[in-house]
Structures are given as structure tokens and as C-alpha cells.
Design a protein around this motif. Structure first.
Motif, PDB file in Angstrom:
ATOM      1  N   VAL A 133      23.832  22.315  -7.708  1.00 23.36           N
ATOM      2  CA  VAL A 133      22.671  23.179  -7.935  1.00 23.36           C
ATOM      3  C   VAL A 133      22.828  24.503  -7.198  1.00 23.36           C
ATOM      4  CG1 VAL A 133      20.199  23.420  -7.490  1.00 23.36           C
ATOM      5  CG2 VAL A 133      21.075  21.300  -8.451  1.00 23.36           C
ATOM      6  N   ARG A 134      23.266  24.448  -5.949  1.00 19.31           N
ATOM      7  CA  ARG A 134      23.450  25.679  -5.185  1.00 19.31           C
ATOM      8  C   ARG A 134      24.528  26.562  -5.798  1.00 19.31           C
ATOM      9  NH1 ARG A 134      22.357  21.929  -0.989  1.00 19.31           N
ATOM     10  NH2 ARG A 134      24.568  21.400  -0.821  1.00 19.31           N
TER      11      ARG A 134
ATOM     12  N   ARG B  56      23.114  28.155  -8.982  1.00 18.01           N
ATOM     13  CA  ARG B  56      22.106  29.166  -8.607  1.00 18.01           C
ATOM     14  C   ARG B  56      22.776  30.459  -8.160  1.00 18.01           C
ATOM     15  NH1 ARG B  56      19.868  30.517  -3.630  1.00 18.01           N
ATOM     16  NH2 ARG B  56      17.790  31.509  -3.749  1.00 18.01           N
TER      17      ARG B  56
ATOM     18  N   ASN C 152      22.316  34.119  -9.840  1.00 10.95           N
ATOM     19  CA  ASN C 152      21.900  35.242  -8.990  1.00 10.95           C
ATOM     20  C   ASN C 152      22.864  36.417  -9.105  1.00 10.95           C
ATOM     21  OD1 ASN C 152      19.722  33.756  -8.102  1.00 10.95           O
ATOM     22  ND2 ASN C 152      20.622  33.230  -6.124  1.00 10.95           N
TER      23      ASN C 152
ATOM     24  N   LEU D  63      16.817  33.585  -7.175  1.00 10.99           N
ATOM     25  CA  LEU D  63      15.942  32.556  -7.722  1.00 10.99           C
ATOM     26  C   LEU D  63      15.297  31.753  -6.603  1.00 10.99           C
ATOM     27  CD1 LEU D  63      18.162  31.168 -10.637  1.00 10.99           C
ATOM     28  CD2 LEU D  63      16.229  32.728 -10.827  1.00 10.99           C
ATOM     29  N   ASP D  64      13.992  31.564  -6.702  1.00 10.66           N
ATOM     30  CA  ASP D  64      13.316  30.681  -5.762  1.00 10.66           C
ATOM     31  C   ASP D  64      13.110  29.322  -6.418  1.00 10.66           C
ATOM     32  OD1 ASP D  64      11.335  31.163  -7.597  1.00 10.66           O
ATOM     33  OD2 ASP D  64      10.001  32.208  -6.224  1.00 10.66           O
ATOM     34  N   SER D  65      12.524  28.396  -5.689  1.00 11.89           N
ATOM     35  CA  SER D  65      12.393  27.024  -6.187  1.00 11.89           C
ATOM     36  C   SER D  65      11.428  26.904  -7.356  1.00 11.89           C
ATOM     37  CB  SER D  65      11.942  26.103  -5.052  1.00 11.89           C
ATOM     38  OG  SER D  65      10.684  26.536  -4.538  1.00 11.89           O
TER      39      SER D  65
ATOM     40  N   MET E 242      15.453  27.466 -12.382  1.00  7.68           N
ATOM     41  CA  MET E 242      15.875  26.426 -11.452  1.00  7.68           C
ATOM     42  C   MET E 242      15.742  25.042 -12.065  1.00  7.68           C
ATOM     43  SD  MET E 242      17.178  27.476  -8.660  1.00  7.68           S
ATOM     44  CE  MET E 242      17.144  25.890  -7.861  1.00  7.68           C
TER      45      MET E 242
ATOM     46  N   ILE F 170      18.750  24.548 -14.167  1.00 13.58           N
ATOM     47  CA  ILE F 170      19.950  24.411 -13.340  1.00 13.58           C
ATOM     48  C   ILE F 170      20.071  22.984 -12.809  1.00 13.58           C
ATOM     49  CG2 ILE F 170      20.915  25.074 -11.111  1.00 13.58           C
ATOM     50  CD1 ILE F 170      20.105  27.929 -11.692  1.00 13.58           C
TER      51      ILE F 170
END
Length: 324
Positions: free
Chosen positions: A105-106, A109, A113, A120-122, A127, A130
């Protein structure tokens, strides 16, 4: 991020998705049931930790699937088992897989970005896709100790369908629609992954989430269109403007998209009956939210007048007061 992760240790099949609430939400129940269908075993043990919300979800899945009769013959058996409290070793394989999903996921993300120049925030809709795509990639392409992926373990063939970088803008072909000769069968959107059951492309557009049989890539200067990215505001559990409006009621009431009763000039007849089912549900949710907010406010009693003493007539001087 509130995420739901499932892991089948024999085939290494991974399911990951962001969910809107904990517990037996209809979206979560359908998600787990579809994942079990993809695995395809006739007998399975659904093991969870002792958290009440996840146990309630597992019981709803077992109850839903107790009526299934697979084509292979016989009724599918799905039993529930919960682990002891604070026993992390009992969930060792899935605990390790959660860490792997988090790393994926990271990575995705950071990719989005960098491509769109955002952070991107939660709570961003992207997200949710993703997290879902992370489980898909691990199932289709992560090689296990036997030298095969989870897809090969279950299907005995390699996964050969086209997979694009998540978030890339594409031109997709409409599925199942008969268009006129002058109408285009292609539309622009953002590639968000593939479905588990039918392996269709998931394409996010300004008008909602759509499925497509085929997609075409665009030139490099058009692969990451900020306009399409900003217009894609949909989640896996809210794929249409009506469903999205039902999710976000806001602090002030606004007309529901697609509702005839919310138009400035509604059709003749009873105005209330012209409202759509989604609008009525959204209105009920809005009223419940206002009621809950009012219940949390402190209850104030009637105003009590306060009497103050008269102002002092003493004067301030620089002389020391006389001692008695």
C-alpha cells in the motif's frame, strides 16, 4: 485506514480492502463471500481474532453462505473459529501478510503521489482502491515457496491478463451496451484494477465506477490527467453519484443528485412521493446525524439573573492608610 485483510495459507490467496465501518456491513459481507468463491474450496474454516466486530462479520458471512449450493455438488461447509485473546501466534500467517500488504500500500501510494504531484491521505478515495489492488497483486504475482503464485496454485495456469499501473488514465470500451453508429463506444477514465470474479477492468470516471472489457493506453503526456484524478471521488462501496451522495450527507442538506423530487420544479403530484429511494435514505441519515449531534450537546437550564455589588466609592491615592 480501516482495512480488512484475509489470507488463505494453503494457496496464499490474499484479500485486502478498505471498509467504511467495522462489523457486518453489507459491503464487507459481500466482499468476503466473493473472496471465498474465488478460492473455490468446498470446506473451509474461517478463523478470526476475538474482536466483537470481526466475529460479527464472520457470523454474517457464514449465515449468508449456508444457503449456497456450488455447481461441484454438495453444500459448501464454512465453519467459524476464533483465536484466544492476545494470542498473536495463532494468527501468525495473516499477521505477517498484513505487514506485506501494508508495504505494498505504501509503495502504490508513493507511485500515485509522484505521478499526480499530490499527497494522499487516509480518507482519499484513491486510497481505498490502492488497498484493494494490493491484495490483487499479491494474489496474482507473489511467488510462494513452491515456486508458484496463488493464482497458479488454484488455477494451475499463470495469470496472463493485462495489468496497468494503478491510477493511469486510459480509454476504455463500454461493456454490454449497444450504441448507435454515431455514438462512441469508448470513454476516458482512470485504471483502478480488475474485478475478482469476472476479471473486468475497473475504470474510475467523473460519472462513477465503470467496468470495461478492454482498455487502451494513452500517450505519455496524457497518462496522468489531473482533471480525471480530481473528478474520481468514488469508493468500492459507493460507485455511483447516488451512492456517493448517500454516503456524504454533510452538515447542511443539499439536493440529492438524480432525484426528481429535489429539482426546482418537481413533477406534478405529491412532491414527497417524487423523491427517489436513495434520497429518502439520505434524508433519514441526515436527520439521524442531526439528532445525534443534538443529543451530544450539553443541556442548559434557564438563565439565572446574577446580582453584582454596587461599585466602590473609595479613591486610590498615593498616601499610606492611617493605622487604627
Amino acid at each position: 485506514v480501516t482495512a480488512l485483510v484475509g489470507y488463505e495459507k494453503t494457496s496464499m490467496n490474499t484479500m485486502a480492502s478498505q471498509v467504511r465501518v467495522k462489523g457486518p456491513d453489507p459491503f464487507s459481507v459481500k466482499l468476503v463471500s466473493t473472496w471465498i468463491d474465488d478460492i473455490g474450496y468446498l470446506r473451509m474454516v474461517l478463523q478470526t481474532d476475538p474482536e466483537p466486530a470481526i466475529i460479527s462479520l464472520a457470523k454474517s458471512v457464514v449465515q449468508l453462505r449456508s444457503t449456497y449450493l456450488p455447481e461441484e455438488g454438495g453444500q459448501q461447509q464454512l465453519t467459524l473459529r476464533k483465536t484466544p485473546v492476545a494470542s498473536h501466534a495463532s494468527n501468525g500467517p495473516v499477521e505477517n501478510q498484513i505487514k506485506i500488504v501494508g508495504g505494498m500500500v505504501r509503495t502504490l501510494r508513493l507511485h500515485v503521489n509522484r505521478c499526480y504531484g499530490v499527497v494522499l491521505d487516509s480518507k482519499a478515495p484513491m486510497m481505498a482502491w490502492i488497498v484493494r489492488h494490493s491484495g490483487f497483486l499479491l494474489t496474482k504475482f507473489s511467488v510462494g515457496p513452491r515456486g508458484r503464485t496463488s493464482h497458479e496454485e488454484l488455477r494451475m495456469v499463470k495469470y496472463t491478463s493485462v495489468v496497468l499501473p494503478i491510477g493511469e488514465c486510459v480509454i476504455a470500451r463500454k461493456s454490454g451496451e449497444h450504441m448507435t453508429k454515431l455514438s462512441s463506444q469508448w470513454f476516458e477514465g482512470m485504471w483502478l484494477g480488475r474485478t475478482i470474479d469476472s476479471d473486468e477492468h475497473i475504470v474510475g470516471t467523473i460519472d462513477g465506477i465503470k467496468m470495461a472489457r478492454a482498455v487502451k493506453r494513452v500517450p505519455d503526456d496524457k497518462k496522468f490527467d489531473k482533471k480525471i484524478f480530481d473528478g474520481m471521488k468514488y469508493y468500492p462501496w459507493a460507485t455511483t453519484p447516488e451512492a456517493l451522495a448517500l454516503e456524504d450527507v454533510g452538515d447542511e442538506w443539499t439536493p440529492t443528485p438524480g432525484c426528481r423530487g429535489c429539482l426546482p420544479n418537481p413533477p406534478l403530484g405529491n412532491r414527497e412521493s417524487a423523491h427517489s429511494t436513495a434520497c429518502k435514505k439520505r434524508k433519514a441519515k441526515f436527520e439521524k446525524k442531526k439528532k445525534d449531534e443534538a443529543a451530544r450537546l450539553p443541556v442548559l437550564g434557564p438563565a439565572v439573573p446574577v446580582s453584582y455589588p454596587p461599585p466602590s466609592t473609595a479613591r486610590i491615592t498615593g498616601k499610606r492608610p492611617l493605622s487604627e
